[in-house]
Every structure is written in structure tokens, then in C-alpha cells.
Enzyme design. Sequence first.
Site, PDB file in Angstrom:
ATOM      1  N   GLU A   1       0.797  -1.229   0.000  1.00  0.00           N
ATOM      2  CA  GLU A   1       0.000   0.000   0.000  1.00  0.00           C
ATOM      3  C   GLU A   1       0.830   1.279   0.000  1.00  0.00           C
ATOM      4  O   GLU A   1       0.327   2.328  -0.384  1.00  0.00           O
ATOM      5  CB  GLU A   1      -0.974   0.000   1.179  1.00  0.00           C
ATOM      6  CG  GLU A   1      -2.044  -1.075   1.033  1.00  0.00           C
ATOM      7  CD  GLU A   1      -3.158  -0.973   2.050  1.00  0.00           C
ATOM      8  OE1 GLU A   1      -3.177  -0.023   2.866  1.00  0.00           O
ATOM      9  OE2 GLU A   1      -4.040  -1.852   2.012  1.00  0.00           O
TER      10      GLU A   1
ATOM     11  N   GLU B   1      -5.354  -6.732  -7.175  1.00  0.00           N
ATOM     12  CA  GLU B   1      -5.918  -6.295  -8.464  1.00  0.00           C
ATOM     13  C   GLU B   1      -7.165  -5.427  -8.322  1.00  0.00           C
ATOM     14  O   GLU B   1      -7.487  -4.650  -9.214  1.00  0.00           O
ATOM     15  CB  GLU B   1      -6.215  -7.497  -9.349  1.00  0.00           C
ATOM     16  CG  GLU B   1      -7.242  -8.446  -8.773  1.00  0.00           C
ATOM     17  CD  GLU B   1      -7.404  -9.718  -9.591  1.00  0.00           C
ATOM     18  OE1 GLU B   1      -8.519 -10.256  -9.560  1.00  0.00           O
ATOM     19  OE2 GLU B   1      -6.440 -10.147 -10.244  1.00  0.00           O
TER      20      GLU B   1
ATOM     21  N   SER C   1     -15.774  -4.914  15.881  1.00  0.00           N
ATOM     22  CA  SER C   1     -17.238  -4.797  15.999  1.00  0.00           C
ATOM     23  C   SER C   1     -17.778  -5.974  16.804  1.00  0.00           C
ATOM     24  O   SER C   1     -18.453  -6.854  16.258  1.00  0.00           O
ATOM     25  CB  SER C   1     -17.887  -4.787  14.611  1.00  0.00           C
ATOM     26  OG  SER C   1     -17.432  -3.704  13.850  1.00  0.00           O
TER      27      SER C   1
END
Length: 181
Positions: free
Chosen positions: A96, A140, A113
Site C-alpha cells: 500500500e 488487483e 465490531s
Amino acid sequence: MKKFEEKTIQSQPIYSGKVISLKVDDVSLPNGETGKREIINHPGAVAVIAITENNKFLLVEQYRKALERSIIEIPAGKLEKGEEPIVTARRELEEETGYTSDHFEFVQAFATSPGFADEIIHIYVAEKLKKLDIPVDLDEDEFVELMEVSLEEAEAMVADGRIYDAKTAFAILWLKLKMNI
């Protein structure tokens, strides 16, 4: 026995996908009654607080379909089956951001959560970042824009809603506490 434990009477799988599965459990409640719980199973995730040499940190902006908007986050990704969180941390930082590090430190893990999902996210800090000579390809279906920001800039992004997720808000709080030590 766990305080207020709800014992599963029966579990019905509803959906099993690439990232999550969903089940509905019938449970015995602490008061003797029964209830239903819709539960999402998730393999877990890792996020990285990547600190640059000039005390800024790396964020990525990406579109999140579940929210129908772009948000700014710390680099993160899901654990692959059998993968150690530190391996995921290094992979996600490289994919990233285009940076790597040999200096990862575990910060904390927490439930994202707990009312309906079992996802646990593992947070690492990475320092002494090195730019990769050859960038690693993103997944992708992943499109991100890299940002390098100061703590003050990140706090402004929380205030105006560009930073909208808990892991990144946690990272900003952690950085603020670390820098004040």
C-alpha cells in the site's frame, strides 16, 4: 465460566464468502431464556502505523464500498489463512505504501465490531522506513493514494470526517500519546 456467557444451542451457516462468513446461532442466555445471534466470522486483520524519519506518518486514501465513500486510513489488510500478523503487517506496508521496514513493534490488538463480528485487528508500528527499489503490486481490485501527514494534519482529518474509521483514530491517539512522552 465466563461472566454472562451465552452458550450455543445450535448454529446455522448462512453464507460463506471470500472474506467473511455469516451464521445465526441460537443461544442460551444467562437468565435461562434463549436468543438469536447473527455472527460474522472474519480471519482478522493487521494495520500499520508507519512513522517516517521526519515524524510524519503514512496514510492511504481509498474507496470503501460498504460506506459508499473514500476514507483516509493507516495501511491495513486481512490475515491470510495461517499467516502470522507480522507477515501481514510487512506485506500490507509494502503493497500500500511502497515502503518496508525491519523495525516493527506490536502495539495492541482489539475487536473491531464485537456486537456481531469476531474480527480482531492487530496494530503494529513501523519505523526506520525504507523506500522499496521495486514497488510491490497492490491487489488487483485495490486502488490507493499515499499520503504523508503530520499528527496535526491527521487530527484535522478526523475533525472534518476524512478519517472515519476506528483503527486510524486509534493510531492517531496512540501517536499523540507517544509523542507527548
